[in-house]
Design an enzyme around this catalytic site. Structure first.
Site, mmCIF file in Angstrom:
data_model
loop_
_atom_site.group_PDB
_atom_site.id
_atom_site.type_symbol
_atom_site.label_atom_id
_atom_site.label_comp_id
_atom_site.label_asym_id
_atom_site.label_seq_id
_atom_site.Cartn_x
_atom_site.Cartn_y
_atom_site.Cartn_z
ATOM 1 N N ASN A 43 44.923 52.818 10.543
ATOM 2 C CA ASN A 43 45.614 52.205 9.403
ATOM 3 C C ASN A 43 47.099 52.980 9.311
ATOM 4 O O ASN A 43 48.214 52.440 8.588
ATOM 5 C CB ASN A 43 45.108 52.090 8.132
ATOM 6 C CG ASN A 43 43.944 50.840 8.123
ATOM 7 O OD1 ASN A 43 42.991 50.855 7.322
ATOM 8 N ND2 ASN A 43 44.148 49.935 9.056
ATOM 9 N N ASP A 67 37.579 43.059 5.425
ATOM 10 C CA ASP A 67 38.760 42.550 5.969
ATOM 11 C C ASP A 67 39.117 41.190 5.606
ATOM 12 O O ASP A 67 38.538 40.281 5.208
ATOM 13 C CB ASP A 67 38.286 42.134 7.555
ATOM 14 C CG ASP A 67 39.096 42.065 8.587
ATOM 15 O OD1 ASP A 67 40.443 42.424 8.160
ATOM 16 O OD2 ASP A 67 39.095 41.575 9.728
#
Length: 255
Positions: free
Chosen positions: A78, A30
């Site tokens: 996503n 991340d």
């Protein structure tokens, strides 16, 4: 057989816990977008640098002796990102497989893909299948790429499969056990992660290996993923080595 304690000592990992090195490390990579924003760069540049960080980290994990590495490369959520970013991420995946697969294969890495492939473009599905087929016999390390992956979706699919077996009369409802569910997950046959790392300072699993991580140690690091590498991985391993893994019992249990 990997001498895990010897490797731990060699690489400076504290040995307070019975198993100083985790067998399986899962990573939520991340911070690519924030890394780029801090530098006034487009988000895709952060993702490109994130691929470099992945290469560094995988090499370090092999050298240290981590047997299994799972990386969260693209979640089922996503797809909601801007189409241009999604397209760029697909391109990065293709380039990673085309450019790095030979090195992974030569290093003895078996590649597995976890996630739903049904809605992927045919060329991507083919690349993923080829990566698994080429590396199937490798035994030095296993790399699991969680791509188009969501843990809730994975568990729901396992539940549906078991429900269909009950409906056909192939099993009874009473025979549905945690082991039966685990056998129908994307990671069937692979040991659960001992350690889950998330970078960028966020402290959540974000729909990643929620079933498999029931007893994993969680380490959250503030570093943004494009800056990750051997040193940061070692810091996570040192933290892991200080933990006592009791699995609901009273005493520490080795992996």
């Amino acid at each position: 057989m990997v001498d895990r304690q010897g490797l731990a000592a060699e690489h400076g990992v504290a040995t307070a816990a019975p198993a100083a090195l985790p067998r399986h490390v899962a990573i939520i990579m991340d911070g690519n977008g924030r890394w780029a924003k801090q530098r006034g760069l487009p988000r895709i540049e952060g993702h490109r640098r994130g691929v470099d960080a992945l290469r560094r980290t995988l090499r370090a994990a092999r050298e240290i002796g981590i047997e299994i590495v799972t990386v969260y490369s693209f979640s089922s959520e996503n797809w909601s990102r801007p189409p241009a970013e999604v397209s760029a991420l697909m391109g990065l995946l293709k380039r990673f497989i085309r450019n790095d697969l030979a090195e992974l294969h030569e290093a003895g890495v078996r590649v597995l893909i976890a996630g739903d492939r049904d809605n992927l473009e045919p060329d991507i599905r083919l690349l993923l299948t080829e990566a698994e087929a080429l590396t199937r016999a490798n035994t030095r390390q296993t790399l699991i790429v969680a791509f188009n992956y969501g843990s809730r979706q994975e568990i729901a699919a396992a539940a549906r499969a078991l429900a269909e077996e009950v409906a056909r009369g192939d099993r009874s409802a009473a025979s549905i056990t945690p082991e039966a569910i685990a056998a129908r997950l994307n990671t069937a046959g692979v040991p659960d992660p001992d350690l889950v790392i998330r970078t960028s300072g966020e402290m959540r699993l974000s729909n990643f290996l929620m079933w498999q991580s029931a007893y994993a140690e969680l380490v959250f690091q503030p570093i943004l993923w494009p800056d990750y590498g051997r040193e940061a991985l070692m810091e996570a391993l040192v933290e892991y080595s200080r933990r006592e893994r009791r699995y609901g019992g009273l005493g520490a249990v080795g992996a």
